[in-house]
Design a protein around this motif. Structure first.
Motif, PDB file in Angstrom:
ATOM      1  N   LEU A  77       1.051  -0.685   0.324  1.00 20.89           N
ATOM      2  CA  LEU A  77       0.205  -0.513   0.438  1.00 20.89           C
ATOM      3  C   LEU A  77       0.563   1.874  -0.253  1.00 20.89           C
ATOM      4  O   LEU A  77       0.578   2.024  -0.517  1.00 20.89           O
ATOM      5  CB  LEU A  77      -0.285   0.183   1.304  1.00 20.89           C
ATOM      6  N   ASN A  78       2.081   1.341   1.078  1.00 20.59           N
ATOM      7  CA  ASN A  78       2.551   2.623   1.149  1.00 20.59           C
ATOM      8  C   ASN A  78       3.205   2.388  -0.573  1.00 20.59           C
ATOM      9  O   ASN A  78       3.371   3.549  -0.968  1.00 20.59           O
ATOM     10  CB  ASN A  78       3.704   2.177   1.742  1.00 20.59           C
ATOM     11  N   ARG A  79       3.755   1.815  -1.330  1.00 21.69           N
ATOM     12  CA  ARG A  79       4.219   2.027  -2.737  1.00 21.69           C
ATOM     13  C   ARG A  79       3.869   2.863  -3.592  1.00 21.69           C
ATOM     14  O   ARG A  79       3.712   3.316  -4.292  1.00 21.69           O
ATOM     15  CB  ARG A  79       5.268   0.652  -3.342  1.00 21.69           C
ATOM     16  N   LEU A  80       1.604   2.123  -3.308  1.00 19.83           N
ATOM     17  CA  LEU A  80       1.445   2.701  -3.497  1.00 19.83           C
ATOM     18  C   LEU A  80       1.031   4.207  -3.366  1.00 19.83           C
ATOM     19  O   LEU A  80       0.165   4.805  -4.376  1.00 19.83           O
ATOM     20  CB  LEU A  80      -0.490   1.841  -3.763  1.00 19.83           C
ATOM     21  N   GLY A  81       1.467   4.856  -2.847  1.00 13.61           N
ATOM     22  CA  GLY A  81       1.497   6.094  -2.331  1.00 13.61           C
ATOM     23  C   GLY A  81       1.031   6.453  -0.731  1.00 13.61           C
ATOM     24  O   GLY A  81       0.411   7.315  -0.765  1.00 13.61           O
ATOM     25  N   THR A  82      -0.222   5.143  -0.267  1.00 13.63           N
ATOM     26  CA  THR A  82      -0.864   5.332   0.846  1.00 13.63           C
ATOM     27  C   THR A  82       0.364   6.059   2.264  1.00 13.63           C
ATOM     28  O   THR A  82       1.554   4.940   2.711  1.00 13.63           O
ATOM     29  CB  THR A  82      -1.349   4.302   1.367  1.00 13.63           C
ATOM     30  N   SER A  83       0.721   7.396   3.150  1.00 15.32           N
ATOM     31  CA  SER A  83       1.302   7.308   4.162  1.00 15.32           C
ATOM     32  C   SER A  83       1.135   5.809   5.788  1.00 15.32           C
ATOM     33  O   SER A  83      -0.005   6.182   5.460  1.00 15.32           O
ATOM     34  CB  SER A  83       0.939   8.040   4.468  1.00 15.32           C
ATOM     35  N   VAL A  84       1.639   5.431   5.908  1.00 14.94           N
ATOM     36  CA  VAL A  84       1.196   3.856   6.710  1.00 14.94           C
ATOM     37  C   VAL A  84       2.338   4.417   8.672  1.00 14.94           C
ATOM     38  O   VAL A  84       2.921   5.109   8.262  1.00 14.94           O
ATOM     39  CB  VAL A  84       2.091   2.976   6.079  1.00 14.94           C
ATOM     40  N   ILE A  85       1.630   4.481   9.342  1.00 13.82           N
ATOM     41  CA  ILE A  85       1.673   4.373  10.927  1.00 13.82           C
ATOM     42  C   ILE A  85       1.523   3.585  11.203  1.00 13.82           C
ATOM     43  O   ILE A  85      -0.273   2.996  11.114  1.00 13.82           O
ATOM     44  CB  ILE A  85       1.583   5.830  11.498  1.00 13.82           C
ATOM     45  N   ILE A  86       2.406   2.638  12.309  1.00 11.64           N
ATOM     46  CA  ILE A  86       2.292   1.047  12.641  1.00 11.64           C
ATOM     47  C   ILE A  86       2.732   1.240  14.177  1.00 11.64           C
ATOM     48  O   ILE A  86       3.522   1.634  14.386  1.00 11.64           O
ATOM     49  CB  ILE A  86       2.598  -0.311  12.181  1.00 11.64           C
ATOM     50  N   ALA A  87       1.453   1.740  15.209  1.00 10.07           N
ATOM     51  CA  ALA A  87       2.060   1.403  16.159  1.00 10.07           C
ATOM     52  C   ALA A  87       1.945  -0.130  16.475  1.00 10.07           C
ATOM     53  O   ALA A  87       0.716  -1.042  16.305  1.00 10.07           O
ATOM     54  CB  ALA A  87       0.489   1.722  17.221  1.00 10.07           C
ATOM     55  N   THR A  88       2.771  -0.670  16.880  1.00  5.67           N
ATOM     56  CA  THR A  88       3.434  -1.785  17.220  1.00  5.67           C
ATOM     57  C   THR A  88       4.292  -1.627  18.440  1.00  5.67           C
ATOM     58  O   THR A  88       4.614  -1.256  18.470  1.00  5.67           O
ATOM     59  CB  THR A  88       3.422  -2.426  16.480  1.00  5.67           C
ATOM     60  N   HIS A  89       4.743  -3.046  19.227  1.00 11.05           N
ATOM     61  CA  HIS A  89       5.650  -3.129  20.485  1.00 11.05           C
ATOM     62  C   HIS A  89       6.159  -4.817  20.044  1.00 11.05           C
ATOM     63  O   HIS A  89       7.312  -5.068  20.446  1.00 11.05           O
ATOM     64  CB  HIS A  89       5.504  -3.427  21.107  1.00 11.05           C
ATOM     65  N   ASP A  90       5.820  -4.596  18.623  1.00  8.11           N
ATOM     66  CA  ASP A  90       6.946  -6.266  18.266  1.00  8.11           C
ATOM     67  C   ASP A  90       8.027  -6.151  17.436  1.00  8.11           C
ATOM     68  O   ASP A  90       7.887  -5.561  15.876  1.00  8.11           O
ATOM     69  CB  ASP A  90       5.354  -6.695  17.411  1.00  8.11           C
ATOM     70  N   TYR A  91       9.020  -5.970  17.869  1.00  8.73           N
ATOM     71  CA  TYR A  91      10.060  -5.830  17.775  1.00  8.73           C
ATOM     72  C   TYR A  91      10.578  -6.723  16.341  1.00  8.73           C
ATOM     73  O   TYR A  91      11.777  -6.247  15.432  1.00  8.73           O
ATOM     74  CB  TYR A  91      11.233  -6.518  18.215  1.00  8.73           C
ATOM     75  N   GLU A  92      10.097  -7.589  16.692  1.00  3.77           N
ATOM     76  CA  GLU A  92      10.193  -8.914  15.359  1.00  3.77           C
ATOM     77  C   GLU A  92      10.234  -8.411  14.001  1.00  3.77           C
ATOM     78  O   GLU A  92      10.222  -8.510  12.645  1.00  3.77           O
ATOM     79  CB  GLU A  92      10.227 -10.419  15.493  1.00  3.77           C
ATOM     80  N   LEU A  93       8.508  -8.026  14.460  1.00  2.53           N
ATOM     81  CA  LEU A  93       8.220  -6.960  12.668  1.00  2.53           C
ATOM     82  C   LEU A  93       9.321  -5.835  12.857  1.00  2.53           C
ATOM     83  O   LEU A  93       9.183  -5.655  11.407  1.00  2.53           O
ATOM     84  CB  LEU A  93       6.363  -6.586  13.101  1.00  2.53           C
ATOM     85  N   MET A  94       9.047  -5.030  13.473  1.00 10.10           N
ATOM     86  CA  MET A  94      10.076  -3.943  12.810  1.00 10.10           C
ATOM     87  C   MET A  94      11.114  -4.059  12.367  1.00 10.10           C
ATOM     88  O   MET A  94      11.278  -3.808  11.785  1.00 10.10           O
ATOM     89  CB  MET A  94      10.045  -3.098  14.093  1.00 10.10           C
ATOM     90  N   LYS A  95      11.814  -5.161  13.136  1.00 14.11           N
ATOM     91  CA  LYS A  95      13.262  -5.880  12.537  1.00 14.11           C
ATOM     92  C   LYS A  95      13.236  -6.257  10.748  1.00 14.11           C
ATOM     93  O   LYS A  95      14.120  -6.152   9.825  1.00 14.11           O
ATOM     94  CB  LYS A  95      13.521  -6.809  13.225  1.00 14.11           C
ATOM     95  N   GLN A  96      12.201  -6.180  10.212  1.00 11.70           N
ATOM     96  CA  GLN A  96      11.407  -6.997   9.344  1.00 11.70           C
ATOM     97  C   GLN A  96      11.140  -5.995   8.106  1.00 11.70           C
ATOM     98  O   GLN A  96      11.310  -5.762   6.723  1.00 11.70           O
ATOM     99  CB  GLN A  96      10.320  -7.443   8.746  1.00 11.70           C
ATOM    100  N   PHE A  97      10.947  -4.279   8.433  1.00  2.00           N
ATOM    101  CA  PHE A  97      11.572  -3.381   6.901  1.00  2.00           C
ATOM    102  C   PHE A  97      12.600  -2.339   8.138  1.00  2.00           C
ATOM    103  O   PHE A  97      11.733  -1.841   9.171  1.00  2.00           O
ATOM    104  CB  PHE A  97       9.907  -3.048   6.974  1.00  2.00           C
ATOM    105  N   ASN A  98      12.675  -1.872   7.278  1.00  2.00           N
ATOM    106  CA  ASN A  98      13.806  -0.857   7.270  1.00  2.00           C
ATOM    107  C   ASN A  98      13.717   1.263   7.611  1.00  2.00           C
ATOM    108  O   ASN A  98      13.584   1.063   6.101  1.00  2.00           O
ATOM    109  CB  ASN A  98      15.181  -0.682   6.576  1.00  2.00           C
TER     110      ASN A  98
END
Ligand code: ADP
Ligand code: MG
Lengths: 327, 222
Positions: B183-204
């Motif tokens: 979605l972000n590539r198609l132009g949507t700004s994205v804000i994801i609230a999370t405390h899942d570090y495994e997830l955050m590690k996957q996207f720089n």
């Protein structure tokens, strides 16, 4: 645009377990966003139906009274009676012939019809009975019925003055007194009817206001979600008012239908409650025919439309007010 | 696109959850919003979504001052924002399909115009066999995906997601993340609230970190 990009992307569908493809329900034609049952229950329908019934009965009754009053009016206005009072030592028959001849020469009168002694006796019969003796013993006035030419009516005041100047003991009765009384009675009935209609309208409004309040609070969650997905207050109000309009129409049909049935069955009802043919005739004499004609039924339909619109508009207003107090 | 100026927030007479937060979200950006439980992630998203006013400070959403906005204008702005709630907020009396279609229905689109889009999207998030089920029988992960589908069906310019991977296994979390990235590539700004570090590690991508009421841009993980 995004759709095709998603489909072209490297991601395969997350599941394609065809064996689980067992839809619980096929796509429905737009299920209501606000469930009908949470807005308008059966008891609300009954109450609104009763309101509509009362309003229709009132409107129909006022209509009937007005219609028969109008018919009476016509009869009365087109007929004038001349009374020739007996005077001692004069021949009443001769006098009435003279008066009749005089009247025939006056303008604006289409027919002169002297009533015979028998006719006069017939009119008195309910009070005196059939005894010829009683009649002959009484000085009975003679009557002449005049039919007015409705296209060129005479000036009653002039006519009355002319007659009274030309003859002694002759009185013109143009029933003006009766007309005034009928007008007073029908006007008070109409006012009473309008008062009842206003009260029924006020009660309906109050009921719908409180029903809207409770519908809004029991569907608070839905309203919240609708706001989150970008619904305007207008959209939300429409989702609620749909149900209130349907309620108004449904209940209104019951109420108006019941009222129509009452008017239709009135003669049978009077008989059932112990009236006989004479009672029916008496009622007819008082209020005219007790059954509605086509315009009468259209009036009931108008009451139905007004009640439905009242339900819808009141709920719309109510939803707006509640939403504004929350914002 | 979104700008916060000296925003502070407290609930009633409670402590300040947010203290003089300044933030600028640009079109096409992707942010994680992180911080310990109770740090105020959900509260910040609520502010961005205009369902609360800040105690002090100003929030601009698409150039409009969100602290003084008419209800009608707010509805218009919300159509440009998709949100995934932590507790999903699906309507129980509507099918999954109808829930997902709701944002389109609300803006007055005709069902024939979006019928296929909704079905395709549901299939894509793996709910093809759940379309006509009611949310009450869906699992937590399925509800999550339905909520995400509802948030993105209207092609929002901004997507806010509150712990969107909280109820799914790591593999599904990765797939949902890929959806957000797409979605972000198609132009949507994205804000994801999370405390899942495994997830955050996957996207720089930059992380906004909430700690003791302060917001700071944290280092990228890795
Ligand atoms: N509606 C509310 N009323 C009062 N306090 C609240 C409310 N919502 C959240 N809080 C408080 O605000 C703080 C931040 O909550 P929240 O934004 O949900 O944090 P997070 O999403 O990061 O876990 C918590 O201490 C919570 O108790
Ligand atoms: Mg939270």
């Amino acid at each position: 645009m995004r759709k095709s990009a998603l489909q072209n992307s490297a991601n395969p569908p997350l599941t394609d377990r065809a064996e689980f493809y067992a839809p619980a329900r096929q796509t429905r034609a737009a299920a209501p966003i606000v469930p009908a049952g949470s807005v308008t229950g059966r008891s609300l329908t009954v109450v609104i139906a009763i309101m509509c019934f009362l309003a229709c009965l009132t409107a129909g009754a006022v209509y009937l009274v007005n219609r028969s009053a109008a018919a009476w009016f016509e009869d009365i206005a087109s007929e004038v009676t001349i009374q020739i009072l007996p005077i001692e030592n004069t021949n009443i028959d001769k006098r009435s012939t003279q008066v009749a001849l005089f009247l025939a020469r006056q303008p604006g009168i289409s027919r002169v019809r002297p009533l015979s002694v028998k006719d006069a006796a017939g009119l008195l019969e309910p009070w005196l009975g059939k005894s010829a003796k009683a009649l002959s013993a009484l000085p009975v006035p003679r009557l002449i019925a005049l039919e007015i030419d409705r296209s060129a009516p005479p000036d009653m005041q002039v006519l009355s003055a002319n007659i009274e100047n030309s003859f002694r003991g002759v009185v013109l009765d143009d029933h003006r007194h009766w007309q005034a009384q009928i007008r007073t009675v029908t006007r008070s009935l109409a006012l009473g009817g309008i008062a009842v209609l206003v009260l029924v309208g006020a009660a309906t409004t109050a009921i719908i206001v409180s029903a809207t309040k409770s519908a809004m609070s029991s569907n608070r969650e839905i309203v919240e979600v609708l706001h989150f997905v970008g619904a305007t207050d207008t959209f939300i109000a429409r989702e609620f008012e749909k149900h209130f309009l349907a309620l108004g129409i449904r209940a209104g049909l019951f109420g108006a239908g019941a009222a129509a049935a009452v008017f239709l069955l009135m003669p049978i009802i009077t008989q059932l409650v112990g009236g006989n043919a004479v009672t029916a005739a008496e009622i007819r004499r008082l209020v005219g025919s007790t059954s509605l004609d086509i315009p009468g039924y259209i009036l009931l339909a108008i009451v139905l439309v007004v009640i439905s619109a009242l339900c819808m508009l009141t709920s719309r207003y109510g939803v707006y007010r509640i939403l504004h107090s929350r914002h | 696109m979104i700008r916060l100026e000296n925003v502070a927030l407290r609930y009633g007479r409670g402590p300040e959850i947010l203290q003089s937060v300044n933030l600028h979200i640009r079109p096409g950006s992707f942010h994680f919003l992180t911080g310990p439980s109770g740090a105020g992630k959900t509260s910040l998203l609520r502010l961005l979504f205009m369902s609360m006013h800040p105690t002090t400070g100003i929030i601009y959403v698409f150039g409009q001052n969100a602290t003084r906005i008419s209800p009608g204008k707010r509805a218009q702005l919300r159509r440009r924002v998709g949100i995934v709630f932590q507790d999903f907020r699906l309507l129980d009396h509507l099918t999954t399909w109808e829930n997902v279609a709701l944002p389109l229905r609300v803006i007055g689109k005709r069902i024939s115009d979006y019928k296929e889009d909704v079905t395709d999207l549901l299939q894509w998030v793996g709910l093809g066999d759940r379309m006509y089920s009611f949310p009450s029988i869906l699992s937590g992960g399925e509800k999550q995906r339905a909520a995400i589908a509802r948030a993105v069906i209207g092609k929002p310019e901004l997507l806010l997601a509150d712990e969107p991977t909280g109820n799914v296994d790591p593999q599904m979390a990765r797939r949902l993340l890929r959806l957000f990235i797409e979605l972000n590539r198609l132009g949507t700004s994205v804000i994801i609230a999370t405390h899942d570090y495994e997830l955050m590690k996957q996207f720089n991508t930059p992380r906004l970190e909430l700690q003791d009421g302060k917001l700071q841009i944290a280092d990228k993980l890795r």
